[in-house]
Enzyme design. Structure first.
Site, PDB file in Angstrom:
ATOM      1  N   ASP A 133       0.837  -1.204   0.000  1.00  0.00           N
ATOM      2  CA  ASP A 133       0.000   0.000   0.000  1.00  0.00           C
ATOM      3  C   ASP A 133       0.875   1.259   0.000  1.00  0.00           C
ATOM      4  O   ASP A 133       0.363   2.376  -0.074  1.00  0.00           O
ATOM      5  CB  ASP A 133      -1.027  -0.003   1.136  1.00  0.00           C
ATOM      6  CG  ASP A 133      -0.398  -0.045   2.509  1.00  0.00           C
ATOM      7  OD1 ASP A 133       0.844  -0.176   2.615  1.00  0.00           O
ATOM      8  OD2 ASP A 133      -1.147   0.064   3.510  1.00  0.00           O
ATOM      9  N   SER A 134       2.206   1.074  -0.003  1.00  0.00           N
ATOM     10  CA  SER A 134       3.119   2.197  -0.260  1.00  0.00           C
ATOM     11  C   SER A 134       2.826   2.793  -1.639  1.00  0.00           C
ATOM     12  O   SER A 134       3.228   3.926  -1.936  1.00  0.00           O
ATOM     13  CB  SER A 134       4.582   1.733  -0.173  1.00  0.00           C
ATOM     14  OG  SER A 134       4.777   0.565  -0.929  1.00  0.00           O
ATOM     15  N   LYS A 170      -1.470  -9.334   2.606  1.00  0.00           N
ATOM     16  CA  LYS A 170      -0.739  -8.913   3.813  1.00  0.00           C
ATOM     17  C   LYS A 170      -1.603  -7.923   4.570  1.00  0.00           C
ATOM     18  O   LYS A 170      -2.303  -7.106   3.961  1.00  0.00           O
ATOM     19  CB  LYS A 170       0.595  -8.269   3.441  1.00  0.00           C
ATOM     20  CG  LYS A 170       1.323  -7.648   4.650  1.00  0.00           C
ATOM     21  CD  LYS A 170       2.786  -7.347   4.362  1.00  0.00           C
ATOM     22  CE  LYS A 170       3.073  -6.009   3.742  1.00  0.00           C
ATOM     23  NZ  LYS A 170       2.569  -4.818   4.504  1.00  0.00           N
ATOM     24  N   GLU A 224      -1.661  -5.442   8.402  1.00  0.00           N
ATOM     25  CA  GLU A 224      -0.825  -4.890   9.476  1.00  0.00           C
ATOM     26  C   GLU A 224      -1.465  -5.119  10.835  1.00  0.00           C
ATOM     27  O   GLU A 224      -2.685  -5.059  10.975  1.00  0.00           O
ATOM     28  CB  GLU A 224      -0.654  -3.371   9.268  1.00  0.00           C
ATOM     29  CG  GLU A 224       0.095  -3.020   8.003  1.00  0.00           C
ATOM     30  CD  GLU A 224       0.340  -1.507   7.871  1.00  0.00           C
ATOM     31  OE1 GLU A 224       0.015  -0.735   8.794  1.00  0.00           O
ATOM     32  OE2 GLU A 224       0.864  -1.116   6.807  1.00  0.00           O
ATOM     33  N   GLU A 237       9.045  -4.350  10.542  1.00  0.00           N
ATOM     34  CA  GLU A 237       9.453  -3.044  10.011  1.00  0.00           C
ATOM     35  C   GLU A 237       9.998  -2.144  11.115  1.00  0.00           C
ATOM     36  O   GLU A 237       9.356  -1.945  12.154  1.00  0.00           O
ATOM     37  CB  GLU A 237       8.268  -2.358   9.301  1.00  0.00           C
ATOM     38  CG  GLU A 237       8.678  -0.994   8.733  1.00  0.00           C
ATOM     39  CD  GLU A 237       7.726  -0.412   7.702  1.00  0.00           C
ATOM     40  OE1 GLU A 237       6.756  -1.079   7.313  1.00  0.00           O
ATOM     41  OE2 GLU A 237       7.978   0.734   7.269  1.00  0.00           O
TER      42      GLU A 237
HETATM   43  O1  KIV Z   1       3.515  -1.105   1.574  1.00  0.00           O
HETATM   44  C1  KIV Z   1       4.682  -1.548   1.558  1.00  0.00           C
HETATM   45  O2  KIV Z   1       5.460  -1.305   0.639  1.00  0.00           O
HETATM   46  C2  KIV Z   1       5.101  -2.379   2.682  1.00  0.00           C
HETATM   47  C3  KIV Z   1       6.559  -2.686   2.810  1.00  0.00           C
HETATM   48  C4  KIV Z   1       7.264  -1.500   3.303  1.00  0.00           C
HETATM   49  C5  KIV Z   1       6.799  -3.865   3.662  1.00  0.00           C
HETATM   50  O3  KIV Z   1       4.293  -2.754   3.485  1.00  0.00           O
END
Ligand code: KIV
Length: 259
Positions: free
Chosen positions: A44-45, A113, A115, A182
């Site tokens: 989600d980056s 994924k 969090e 992280e």
């Molecule tokens: O969103 C992302 O790119 C991530 C990584 C930094 C692990 O969660």
């Protein structure tokens, strides 16, 4: 045959380090897959690196699905994991099931994924994995909680470190196939890595994890600002700027195209 979640666990046992990178589009996904990366994360980056938002919070499920489909079309080998965006899974396990189900059904990727740790996320992960949806966990600095945590290193006190360790154990017990650590101290990441039977994938968590992940825009030197733990292996901001200047000059001086 593409990389499987079982293979990742075998690689941990064999101490073969796991290589992960983010991708958000077809072209980069194809390149990094052909270069031999093990895991491609549609993180989600995306919200910050590609869509220009200040944080990851505004990203919607439909936005990440659009990008995940493009990544899927570019990848033959790597395991693809897609982040569930903020508030598409935290309300209830049913909401998480709906969102994760859409990711797997509509994009064809293998895993999601999410969090956070114990207790809420452990319950959610256990329900997702019971339904056959592979889940990667993510503890330590969790960017979707930026308004609570900031972007600061987590787990610096003994109590905070112990809490992150217990969260990682709870995610493993709930059925997660791997966990991202992280921005936590390297010795804490080492302890967690030794304690877990599933692989730890570190970012800003030192060298002792079972694998490493980087945001590809950071690795390529494309990010406007990058976290202190990231490493740029090339400076594409400079390369692209120079290429555009060269092109502009040649057009203005009538040198491109030639006859
Ligand atoms: O969103 C992302 O790119 C991530 C990584 C930094 C692990 O969660």
């Amino acid at each position: 045959m593409s990389v499987t979640t079982h293979q990742l666990i075998q690689w941990k046992q064999q101490r073969r380090s796991i290589v992960a990178l983010t991708a958000y589009d077809y072209a980069i996904a194809q390149l990094i897959d052909q270069a031999g990366v093990d895991i491609i994360l549609v993180g989600d980056s995306l919200a910050m690196t590609v869509l220009g938002y200040e944080t990851t919070l505004p990203l919607t499920l439909d936005e990440i699905l659009h990008h995940a489909k493009a990544v899927r079309r570019g990848v033959k080998q790597a395991l693809i994991v897609v982040d569930l965006p903020f508030l598409t899974y935290q309300e209830s396990p049913q909401q998480a099931m709906h969102s994760a189900g859409r990711v797997l059904k509509e994009t064809g990727v293998q895993a999601v994924k999410l969090e956070g740790g114990y207790p809420a996320m452990a319950t959610t992960i256990s329900q997702l994995t019971s339904a056959g949806i592979p889940v990667m966990g993510h503890v330590g600095l969790t960017p979707q909680s930026v308004h609570q945590l900031g972007y600061k290193k987590q787990g610096k006190t003994v109590e905070a470190g112990e809490r992150i360790l217990q969260e990682a154990i709870a995610l493993q017990e709930a059925g997660a196939f791997a966990v991202v650590l992280e921005h936590i101290p390297a010795d804490l990441a080492d302890r967690i890595t030794q304690k877990l039977t599933i692989p730890t994938i570190g970012i800003g968590a030192g060298p002792h994890c079972d694998g490493q992940v980087l945001v590809t825009s950071d690795l390529l030197g494309l990010s406007e600002k990058q976290p202190p733990f990231a490493k740029a292996y090339v400076n594409l901001r400079e390369t692209i700027t120079q290429a555009v200047k060269d092109y502009s000059l040649e057009v203005r001086e009538n040198k491109f195209p030639n006859s």
